[in-house]
Design a protein around this motif. Sequence first.
Motif, mmCIF file in Angstrom:
data_model
loop_
_atom_site.group_PDB
_atom_site.id
_atom_site.type_symbol
_atom_site.label_atom_id
_atom_site.label_comp_id
_atom_site.label_asym_id
_atom_site.label_seq_id
_atom_site.Cartn_x
_atom_site.Cartn_y
_atom_site.Cartn_z
ATOM 1 N N LYS A 408 -42.185 -27.574 30.281
ATOM 2 C CA LYS A 408 -40.757 -27.426 30.009
ATOM 3 C C LYS A 408 -39.971 -28.654 30.444
ATOM 4 O O LYS A 408 -39.062 -29.113 29.729
ATOM 5 N N GLU A 409 -40.310 -29.183 31.607
ATOM 6 C CA GLU A 409 -39.623 -30.381 32.107
ATOM 7 C C GLU A 409 -39.795 -31.537 31.128
ATOM 8 O O GLU A 409 -38.857 -32.311 30.885
ATOM 9 N N SER A 410 -40.983 -31.654 30.543
ATOM 10 C CA SER A 410 -41.250 -32.737 29.590
ATOM 11 C C SER A 410 -40.411 -32.580 28.331
ATOM 12 O O SER A 410 -39.895 -33.568 27.783
ATOM 13 N N ILE A 411 -40.245 -31.337 27.862
ATOM 14 C CA ILE A 411 -39.448 -31.095 26.657
ATOM 15 C C ILE A 411 -37.979 -31.400 26.927
ATOM 16 O O ILE A 411 -37.284 -32.009 26.090
ATOM 17 N N ILE A 412 -37.477 -30.970 28.089
ATOM 18 C CA ILE A 412 -36.078 -31.238 28.438
ATOM 19 C C ILE A 412 -35.833 -32.743 28.514
ATOM 20 O O ILE A 412 -34.821 -33.252 27.993
ATOM 21 N N ASP A 413 -36.745 -33.469 29.134
ATOM 22 C CA ASP A 413 -36.603 -34.928 29.222
ATOM 23 C C ASP A 413 -36.692 -35.576 27.842
ATOM 24 O O ASP A 413 -35.976 -36.553 27.564
ATOM 25 N N ALA A 414 -37.565 -35.053 26.985
ATOM 26 C CA ALA A 414 -37.692 -35.610 25.633
ATOM 27 C C ALA A 414 -36.401 -35.427 24.855
ATOM 28 O O ALA A 414 -35.957 -36.342 24.133
ATOM 29 N N ALA A 415 -35.771 -34.254 24.982
ATOM 30 C CA ALA A 415 -34.491 -34.023 24.302
ATOM 31 C C ALA A 415 -33.406 -34.948 24.863
ATOM 32 O O ALA A 415 -32.526 -35.414 24.134
ATOM 33 N N ARG A 416 -33.488 -35.225 26.163
ATOM 34 C CA ARG A 416 -32.479 -36.084 26.810
ATOM 35 C C ARG A 416 -32.531 -37.510 26.285
ATOM 36 O O ARG A 416 -31.479 -38.136 26.068
ATOM 37 N N VAL A 417 -33.719 -38.050 26.077
ATOM 38 C CA VAL A 417 -33.839 -39.459 25.674
ATOM 39 C C VAL A 417 -33.944 -39.637 24.160
ATOM 40 O O VAL A 417 -33.906 -40.767 23.678
ATOM 41 N N SER A 418 -34.050 -38.542 23.426
ATOM 42 C CA SER A 418 -34.198 -38.645 21.968
ATOM 43 C C SER A 418 -32.923 -39.168 21.318
ATOM 44 O O SER A 418 -31.805 -38.914 21.792
ATOM 45 N N THR A 419 -33.085 -39.894 20.215
ATOM 46 C CA THR A 419 -31.945 -40.397 19.443
ATOM 47 C C THR A 419 -31.805 -39.683 18.103
ATOM 48 O O THR A 419 -30.973 -40.069 17.283
ATOM 49 N N ILE A 420 -32.599 -38.665 17.873
ATOM 50 C CA ILE A 420 -32.508 -37.886 16.637
ATOM 51 C C ILE A 420 -31.153 -37.185 16.587
ATOM 52 O O ILE A 420 -30.708 -36.616 17.595
ATOM 53 N N PRO A 421 -30.423 -37.202 15.465
ATOM 54 C CA PRO A 421 -29.147 -36.482 15.384
ATOM 55 C C PRO A 421 -29.310 -35.009 15.772
ATOM 56 O O PRO A 421 -30.187 -34.318 15.267
ATOM 57 N N GLY A 422 -28.491 -34.542 16.687
ATOM 58 C CA GLY A 422 -28.597 -33.179 17.190
ATOM 59 C C GLY A 422 -29.291 -33.084 18.525
ATOM 60 O O GLY A 422 -29.334 -32.005 19.134
ATOM 61 N N SER A 423 -29.820 -34.216 19.022
ATOM 62 C CA SER A 423 -30.573 -34.169 20.280
ATOM 63 C C SER A 423 -29.670 -33.873 21.474
ATOM 64 O O SER A 423 -30.105 -33.258 22.458
ATOM 65 N N GLY A 424 -28.404 -34.292 21.423
ATOM 66 C CA GLY A 424 -27.477 -33.989 22.507
ATOM 67 C C GLY A 424 -27.232 -32.496 22.631
ATOM 68 O O GLY A 424 -27.253 -31.931 23.737
ATOM 69 N N PHE A 425 -27.010 -31.852 21.500
ATOM 70 C CA PHE A 425 -26.851 -30.399 21.481
ATOM 71 C C PHE A 425 -28.120 -29.718 21.969
ATOM 72 O O PHE A 425 -28.071 -28.749 22.738
ATOM 73 N N ALA A 426 -29.265 -30.241 21.540
ATOM 74 C CA ALA A 426 -30.546 -29.657 21.949
ATOM 75 C C ALA A 426 -30.742 -29.777 23.450
ATOM 76 O O ALA A 426 -31.221 -28.836 24.103
#
Length: 670
Positions: A408-426
Amino acid sequence: MTTMQKLYLVVPLAPLAGAILSGLFGWVIGRRGAHLVTILGMIVCTAVSGVVFNDVLNGNLYNGPVYTWLSSGNANFEIGFLIDRLSATMMLVVSFVSLMVHVYTIGYMADDPGYQRFFSYISLFTFSMLMLVMSNNFLQLFFGWEAVGLVSYLLIGFWYTRPTAIYANLKAFLVNRVGDFGFLLGIGLVLTYFGTLDYASVFANARTLAGNTIEIFPGAVWSLMSVICILLFIGAMGKSAQFPLHVWLPDSMEGPTPISALIHAATMVTAGIFMVARMSPLFELSETALSVVIVIGAITTFFMALVAIVQNDIKRVVAYSTLSQLGYMTVALGASAYAAGMFHLVTHAFFKAVLFLGAGSVIIALHHEQDMRRMGGLRKYMPITYATMMVAALASAGIPGLSGFFSKESIIDAARVSTIPGSGFAYFCVAATVFVTALYTFRLMFMTFHGPERFREPAGADAHAGHGVHASAGHDVHDHHEPHESPAVVTIPLIALAIPSIAAGWVIGPVLYGGYFGNSIVVAPAHDVLGALGREFHGVLGMMAHAPLTLPFWLAMAGIATAVYLYLMRPDLPAAIRRKAGFLYTVLERKYGFDELYSWLFAGGARAVGNGLWKGGDVGVIDGLVNGSARTIGWLASVMRLFQSGYIYHYAFTMIIGVLVLLTLMVLRQ
């Protein structure tokens, strides 16, 4: 055919053989024979999957056909296997969890008259899932895809004398058909533009077609790759119960608990996650598709977790937890962190299986009571069930050291650093869900195992309302006895699954940052979020030591603390909060109204169309023509009958009238 190729065949055929023997010859071999042949098949399947997994780790991959089913022009429709690290991992997880469920079923279904039939179904279910994950082409993928859907229909409606079970399996079947329609359209586009259904050929040529466009409607130009990926993901939305095609999964609790564990932990609902990971060479060519995936996953994660807080049926709490955790996996896929999504799929399979099977153990102890409001104080009666479920609850909440924390920690960090549109909301959704997950998970633990023993109280009129207690299986839900620990066939699978719930996350380094999946997962350099996170990774111990400095850790702690306060220290507060919440509580209790909306829009719309065709088409037009012609002839006959009375003066009068008419016509002509 080499020895390893023969072993590849053994993996799916062993559970299929058990399913056939138990299903067709269960009346001959009896109850004991049914579970022996199916469990033996699963032992063989699991052992061979382990051998294959070890062989793959040694670098021996395989991609080839088993036989050609059909040839049409230049296209061959084949049954074949792709054995790489992605499929080998899934084979091992599916077979091991299924084996544990088979063993558990001996205890849970001991008194059920459909004992042999159930073992046949779960073995057939395992065969279908293995064919799906081992496929090397879209045809076999679709076969496994539809087969797991069909067998899930049979399993959810296993107690077919209960109207709620029949409603639930029809709902699951129909909602999945919506997703499968999109999935089939996506496969059709693949065949149309690539001329083949073989994964290797499609992936090799994907980049050459990345710039192609397609007009869905005249003037509406879309990227071909975006359309294919979104259509394939619609199929995943159905199978993996993503918003808005999530409504079938909570109702699937109408099936027996072993199949709830099998569907939710390692098989059907993970099929969509596996499929998107397998299709990473296509999804990486469409940022639009990735954006759709990450937003849908984020919505599912957060909003389904909120519904779990207000559920009182122990199995439904775990079911909504599954929806939320599947959303985590989908967010990882949308962020191009496919390895993190698959890693969470594996860790989730273990701790979610423990939660479901543990819930089943509680249900057995309380004579098939499922309402948590009629539980409590079970810790001293069921120490093994309590201990294993506590391990799974801690893993689900993401406590450092347990498997769920790492994935889970890895997924949260991946969403944090992602630049895909919608990643901030995710990122907001997956982070906020950490608090909600800890709250509803420990609400379940405290209401079930702590506090006063509410199971001794007389059953109230509302205690069982809407909670699938399977009275049809021959159990009187009002008949209480002293709770006790479940038999060894129930507790041994719990212990066996609790061990990887603790330790499975410790391999995070090589799996996420060491290129474990190799070429089976493709990530574009611009989307390589795990590569960026890998530069900050300092080992398992370093990750655990760093946890208290991160937001998710304190959100998890806050969720557990809130559950302690509300359900141990101030158990009177939840009722007061419920009254104060008013409309918000009603919205969550009614699951945002999706069931009512779909019932009104689709079921009601279908009935309205049917009534319109019946009254307007059948009664108004068809019956109108048939009955109208009959009435016209009847009227003419009644008129003619007036002139055929048998009286001479009537005939004379008729002749005079006729002469007058003729004379009038002659005069008018002149």
